[in-house]
Design a protein around this motif. Structure first.
Motif, PDB file in Angstrom:
ATOM      1  N   GLY A  67       0.810  -1.216   0.000  1.00  0.00           N
ATOM      2  CA  GLY A  67       0.000   0.000   0.000  1.00  0.00           C
ATOM      3  C   GLY A  67       0.837   1.256   0.000  1.00  0.00           C
ATOM      4  N   TRP A  77      -7.935   2.981  -1.456  1.00  0.00           N
ATOM      5  CA  TRP A  77      -7.193   2.425  -0.322  1.00  0.00           C
ATOM      6  C   TRP A  77      -7.289   3.368   0.876  1.00  0.00           C
ATOM      7  CZ3 TRP A  77      -3.091  -1.453   0.423  1.00  0.00           C
ATOM      8  CH2 TRP A  77      -3.124  -2.465  -0.553  1.00  0.00           C
ATOM      9  N   PHE A 131      -5.516  -6.209   0.201  1.00  0.00           N
ATOM     10  CA  PHE A 131      -6.138  -5.400   1.256  1.00  0.00           C
ATOM     11  C   PHE A 131      -7.318  -6.115   1.892  1.00  0.00           C
ATOM     12  CE2 PHE A 131      -8.400  -2.299   3.622  1.00  0.00           C
ATOM     13  CZ  PHE A 131      -7.475  -1.354   4.003  1.00  0.00           C
TER      14      PHE A 131
END
Length: 239
Positions: A67, A77, A131
């Protein structure tokens, strides 16, 4: 701000993962932490089930590194980062708190679970394996752990019912929360982690507390059915 949140997610993931090395081991509340000692309470999964933390730690680190490296400017995100940051910030000192106070440990792990679920519900629809899946496993285990902690602490203070009664309440509460999450977000990894925790309860109780095992087994069947139904619905939508 987006850069800052990506950096904070990585930093707090690392502090969270390293925290077990900086505090005393925790394997349940000690006898002297509760007025009614809770040694292997029936709401608690068998010890082997806690090995899932190795997977959670490793995958969260991979997610945070990726990320920060590739998605630090990604609004999708970033939308899920704030609640995850809150969960990790509370989780970093959790082991130290749990060794000192069952009440505060229970409060904090409920906060960790709520914020982790919040992050899961806001998880981006792309990069699922980087994620949503790690956060889903993290949130699933925290959902189970929150009710384990609540059941153990409440039984330890002799509130309402005994440890067996709190096992029923804890399992029912965890299942209610899990169903609510799965109805809002298709996250089979979250459901599978809850199944892992329930299986640990079945193994821990066996036939000794067979009614607790039966309730946990019923929960496994219900969650499995929800996951399968969700997969079938997704495939129908794509066809």
């Amino acid at each position: 701000m987006i850069h800052l949140r990506a950096a904070l997610t990585l930093l707090l993931t690392l502090t969270f993962v390293m925290s077990p090395a900086l505090t005393s081991p925790f394997s349940g509340f000690r006898a002297d932490q509760l007025p009614v000692p809770q040694i292997n309470p029936p709401v608690q999964p068998a010890g082997y089930a806690f090995a899932i933390w190795g997977l959670i730690y490793a995958w969260l680190v991979v997610s945070a590194v990726y990320g920060f490296w590739k998605r630090r400017n990604d609004p999708a995100w970033d939308a899920a980062r704030l609640p995850l940051i809150l969960s990790l910030a509370v989780g970093t000192p959790w082991l130290a708190v749990a060794n000192a106070s069952a009440i505060w440990a229970t409060i904090l792990i409920i906060v960790m679970a709520i914020t982790a679920i919040w992050s899961l519900l806001r998880a981006p629809t792309k990069d699922i394996w980087l994620f949503r899946v790690p956060v889903g496993i993290y949130a699933g285990w925290l959902t189970a752990a929150a009710f384990v902690s609540l059941g153990s602490t409440a039984a330890g203070f002799d509130l309402v019912t005994d440890s067996e009664g709190w096992a029923y309440l804890g399992i029912f509460g965890a299942l209610t929360a899990a169903v609510a999450v799965l109805r809002r977000r298709d996250a089979p990894e979250y459901g599978a982690t809850m199944i892992w925790a329930l299986l640990g309860i079945v193994v821990a109780n066996g036939m000794t507390e067979w009614t607790v095992s039966a309730l946990a087994l019923a929960g496994i069947i219900a969650l499995t059915a929800m996951i399968i139904a969700g997969r079938v619905t997704d495939r129908s939508a794509l066809s």
